[in-house]
Design a protein around this motif. Structure first.
Motif, PDB file in Angstrom:
ATOM      1  N   SER A 104       1.045  -1.137  -0.008  1.00 24.59           N
ATOM      2  CA  SER A 104      -0.347  -0.374  -0.113  1.00 24.59           C
ATOM      3  C   SER A 104       0.747   1.071   0.170  1.00 24.59           C
ATOM      4  O   SER A 104       0.274   1.981  -1.025  1.00 24.59           O
ATOM      5  CB  SER A 104      -0.869   0.098   0.877  1.00 24.59           C
ATOM      6  N   VAL A 105       1.984   1.322   0.617  1.00 25.79           N
ATOM      7  CA  VAL A 105       2.616   2.181   0.302  1.00 25.79           C
ATOM      8  C   VAL A 105       3.344   2.801  -0.954  1.00 25.79           C
ATOM      9  O   VAL A 105       3.728   4.459  -1.243  1.00 25.79           O
ATOM     10  CB  VAL A 105       4.245   2.455   1.823  1.00 25.79           C
ATOM     11  N   LEU A 106       4.321   1.458  -1.082  1.00 26.04           N
ATOM     12  CA  LEU A 106       4.804   0.937  -2.244  1.00 26.04           C
ATOM     13  C   LEU A 106       3.992   1.943  -3.968  1.00 26.04           C
ATOM     14  O   LEU A 106       3.689   2.941  -4.168  1.00 26.04           O
ATOM     15  CB  LEU A 106       5.252   0.513  -3.146  1.00 26.04           C
ATOM     16  N   ALA A 107       2.617   1.821  -3.401  1.00 25.20           N
ATOM     17  CA  ALA A 107       1.132   2.286  -4.559  1.00 25.20           C
ATOM     18  C   ALA A 107       1.042   3.542  -4.569  1.00 25.20           C
ATOM     19  O   ALA A 107       0.500   4.606  -4.577  1.00 25.20           O
ATOM     20  CB  ALA A 107       0.153   1.029  -4.348  1.00 25.20           C
ATOM     21  N   TRP A 108       1.223   3.892  -2.852  1.00 28.11           N
ATOM     22  CA  TRP A 108       1.125   5.707  -3.081  1.00 28.11           C
ATOM     23  C   TRP A 108       1.681   6.323  -3.267  1.00 28.11           C
ATOM     24  O   TRP A 108       1.760   7.556  -3.325  1.00 28.11           O
ATOM     25  CB  TRP A 108       0.626   5.805  -0.813  1.00 28.11           C
ATOM     26  N   ILE A 109       3.371   5.629  -3.502  1.00 26.17           N
ATOM     27  CA  ILE A 109       3.849   6.786  -3.659  1.00 26.17           C
ATOM     28  C   ILE A 109       4.023   8.154  -4.959  1.00 26.17           C
ATOM     29  O   ILE A 109       4.379   9.134  -4.785  1.00 26.17           O
ATOM     30  CB  ILE A 109       6.119   6.224  -3.737  1.00 26.17           C
ATOM     31  N   PRO A 110       3.423   7.319  -5.650  1.00 23.82           N
ATOM     32  CA  PRO A 110       2.913   8.626  -7.250  1.00 23.82           C
ATOM     33  C   PRO A 110       1.641   9.570  -6.726  1.00 23.82           C
ATOM     34  O   PRO A 110       2.546  10.089  -6.992  1.00 23.82           O
ATOM     35  CB  PRO A 110       2.616   7.441  -7.765  1.00 23.82           C
ATOM     36  N   PHE A 182     -13.574  12.179  -4.316  1.00 26.93           N
ATOM     37  CA  PHE A 182     -14.774  11.199  -5.322  1.00 26.93           C
ATOM     38  C   PHE A 182     -14.342  11.103  -6.191  1.00 26.93           C
ATOM     39  O   PHE A 182     -15.279  10.170  -7.245  1.00 26.93           O
ATOM     40  CB  PHE A 182     -15.844  11.701  -4.348  1.00 26.93           C
ATOM     41  N   ARG A 183     -13.835  12.315  -7.342  1.00 25.96           N
ATOM     42  CA  ARG A 183     -13.768  12.789  -8.559  1.00 25.96           C
ATOM     43  C   ARG A 183     -12.506  12.711  -9.412  1.00 25.96           C
ATOM     44  O   ARG A 183     -12.750  12.093 -10.468  1.00 25.96           O
ATOM     45  CB  ARG A 183     -14.389  14.362  -8.871  1.00 25.96           C
ATOM     46  N   PHE A 184     -11.724  12.422  -8.695  1.00 27.85           N
ATOM     47  CA  PHE A 184      -9.928  11.721  -9.065  1.00 27.85           C
ATOM     48  C   PHE A 184      -9.072  11.110  -8.683  1.00 27.85           C
ATOM     49  O   PHE A 184      -9.255  10.650  -7.562  1.00 27.85           O
ATOM     50  CB  PHE A 184      -8.983  13.622  -9.146  1.00 27.85           C
ATOM     51  N   ARG A 185      -8.121  10.601  -9.602  1.00 29.01           N
ATOM     52  CA  ARG A 185      -7.292   9.608  -8.884  1.00 29.01           C
ATOM     53  C   ARG A 185      -6.279  10.567  -7.504  1.00 29.01           C
ATOM     54  O   ARG A 185      -6.301  11.223  -8.099  1.00 29.01           O
ATOM     55  CB  ARG A 185      -6.014   9.179 -10.102  1.00 29.01           C
ATOM     56  N   SER A 186      -5.617   9.333  -7.213  1.00 26.23           N
ATOM     57  CA  SER A 186      -4.969   9.853  -6.115  1.00 26.23           C
ATOM     58  C   SER A 186      -4.155  10.793  -6.440  1.00 26.23           C
ATOM     59  O   SER A 186      -3.645  11.663  -5.795  1.00 26.23           O
ATOM     60  CB  SER A 186      -4.392   8.446  -5.071  1.00 26.23           C
ATOM     61  N   TRP A 187      -3.009  10.169  -7.329  1.00 26.52           N
ATOM     62  CA  TRP A 187      -2.496  10.554  -8.017  1.00 26.52           C
ATOM     63  C   TRP A 187      -2.504  12.235  -8.433  1.00 26.52           C
ATOM     64  O   TRP A 187      -1.787  13.646  -8.272  1.00 26.52           O
ATOM     65  CB  TRP A 187      -1.850  10.003  -8.743  1.00 26.52           C
ATOM     66  N   ILE A 189      -4.905  14.109  -7.596  1.00 26.55           N
ATOM     67  CA  ILE A 189      -5.033  14.760  -5.603  1.00 26.55           C
ATOM     68  C   ILE A 189      -4.489  15.096  -5.440  1.00 26.55           C
ATOM     69  O   ILE A 189      -4.106  16.139  -5.088  1.00 26.55           O
ATOM     70  CB  ILE A 189      -5.857  13.474  -5.141  1.00 26.55           C
ATOM     71  N   GLY A 190      -3.093  14.296  -5.400  1.00 28.70           N
ATOM     72  CA  GLY A 190      -2.221  15.061  -4.333  1.00 28.70           C
ATOM     73  C   GLY A 190      -1.266  16.166  -5.212  1.00 28.70           C
ATOM     74  O   GLY A 190      -1.045  16.636  -4.269  1.00 28.70           O
ATOM     75  N   LEU A 191      -1.814  15.760  -7.103  1.00 26.60           N
ATOM     76  CA  LEU A 191      -0.695  17.180  -7.328  1.00 26.60           C
ATOM     77  C   LEU A 191      -1.775  17.833  -7.142  1.00 26.60           C
ATOM     78  O   LEU A 191      -1.311  19.463  -7.238  1.00 26.60           O
ATOM     79  CB  LEU A 191      -0.508  16.684  -8.767  1.00 26.60           C
ATOM     80  N   LEU A 192      -2.907  18.097  -7.047  1.00 22.99           N
ATOM     81  CA  LEU A 192      -3.998  19.357  -7.060  1.00 22.99           C
ATOM     82  C   LEU A 192      -3.597  20.001  -5.802  1.00 22.99           C
ATOM     83  O   LEU A 192      -3.732  21.026  -5.688  1.00 22.99           O
ATOM     84  CB  LEU A 192      -5.172  19.056  -6.977  1.00 22.99           C
ATOM     85  N   TYR A 193      -3.893  19.330  -4.752  1.00 20.74           N
ATOM     86  CA  TYR A 193      -3.531  19.803  -2.930  1.00 20.74           C
ATOM     87  C   TYR A 193      -2.489  20.101  -2.544  1.00 20.74           C
ATOM     88  O   TYR A 193      -2.444  21.448  -2.273  1.00 20.74           O
ATOM     89  CB  TYR A 193      -3.723  18.517  -2.330  1.00 20.74           C
ATOM     90  N   GLY A 194      -1.456  19.537  -3.622  1.00 16.61           N
ATOM     91  CA  GLY A 194       0.022  20.349  -3.142  1.00 16.61           C
ATOM     92  C   GLY A 194       0.647  21.397  -4.077  1.00 16.61           C
ATOM     93  O   GLY A 194       0.248  22.584  -3.736  1.00 16.61           O
ATOM     94  N   PHE A 195      -0.471  21.503  -5.445  1.00 20.60           N
ATOM     95  CA  PHE A 195      -0.556  23.034  -6.157  1.00 20.60           C
ATOM     96  C   PHE A 195      -1.600  23.555  -5.371  1.00 20.60           C
ATOM     97  O   PHE A 195      -1.089  25.270  -4.816  1.00 20.60           O
ATOM     98  CB  PHE A 195      -1.423  22.427  -7.735  1.00 20.60           C
TER      99      PHE A 195
END
Length: 285
Positions: A104-110, A182-187, A189-195
């Motif tokens: 689960s951690v490796l899948a979360w790295i992206p 609920f609307r986007f893939r995790s990677w 969302i990470g980009l969106l939140y980071g920006f």
């Protein structure tokens, strides 16, 4: 600082929140400390800052000495900007899915990497814009007037955090849109939140150190220097995400932040007072 979950119909104090979390204005937690204790700490940090500024001024040029003061302030300010249960709540949405295990951690790295990329993009855009504005205004590279202004502003917000003075704290009282998960893939969302978080003024930021970094970026009169300042601030903001590499729960993390939130605000004031005194000593030295 108080927040509620987002979504249609959610309200804070009778106001519709829409699709982003709403938070109250900056709250000082220093009132539980006696005024004598706060004055003693204030005087100690003033003396420490003045001594550090005089030492730096004797060893380095003024621009370099001021950078030595401001860059660490930016980094630790970024760390303090998410030091609250509601500040961490947006980051908790980016945790690895399922039970904690290597897979689960490796899948979360992206997601972690795109989140870092979002912070970098925010630093480039915001820092570049402010540095360009400073260059257009011919702010100059750390002039004596610039250093003095920065010092007084830092001291003022340090007194604000110690609850001796009320300073203006304009902020957009919103967090990242939590319904995005609920609307986007995790990677993504990470980009969106980071920006969004990396732009800093797009969401609520708990520490007034953000204002010091902003003024410093403009007064540097150099887009590259301004980007470096916000890269340091955003690196501090990003660092709490790494807690998700550890086998800890959201409740444990938010409980820890809640227990030490008051100390974080006092640390914030301590950093501002020390940095402001150091900058003043450099300016006058």
């Amino acid at each position: 600082m108080i927040s509620t979950s987002s979504g249609a119909g959610n309200r804070v104090a009778g106001v519709d929140t829409g699709s982003t979390e709403r938070v109250l204005d900056c709250v000082s937690f220093a009132r539980s400390q006696s005024w004598r204790a706060r004055i003693a700490l204030l005087c100690l940090m003033l003396l420490a800052g003045l001594a550090a500024g005089l030492l730096l001024n004797s060893k380095l040029t003024k621009p370099v000495a001021l950078s030595v003061v401001v860059l660490p302030l930016a980094f630790f300010g970024g760390m303090l900007s998410t030091w609250s249960p509601c500040g961490y709540s947006s980051l908790s949405l980016l945790r690895p899915k399922g039970k904690y295990r290597a897979g689960s951690v490796l899948a979360w790295i992206p997601t972690l990497l795109t989140h870092a990329l979002g912070y970098l993009a925010g630093a480039l855009l915001l820092g570049g814009a402010l540095g360009t504005a400073g260059y257009a205004l011919q702010a100059g590279a750390w002039s004596a007037v610039a250093a003095g202004l920065l010092a007084l502003l830092a001291l003022g917000y340090g007194l604000h955090q110690f609850d001796f003075l009320r300073m203006p704290y304009p902020q957009r009282r919103a967090q990242v849109p939590h319904d995005a998960r609920f609307r986007f893939r995790s990677w993504f969302i990470g980009l969106l939140y980071g920006f969004a978080l990396g732009m800093n003024y797009a969401t609520y930021v708990q520490t007034p150190i953000l204002y010091i970094v902003t003024i410093a970026a403009i007064l540097s009169g150099n887009p590259a220097d301004a980007v470096i300042l916000f890269a340091c601030f955003n690196a501090g903001r990003f660092l709490p995400m790494l807690v998700n590499l550890l086998p800890v729960t959201d409740r444990q993390v938010q409980g820890f932040l809640a227990r030490y939130q008051e100390r974080a605000v006092i640390a914030d004031g301590t950093l501002l007072i020390t940095a402001g005194a150091a900058a003043l000593a450099i300016c006058l030295g």
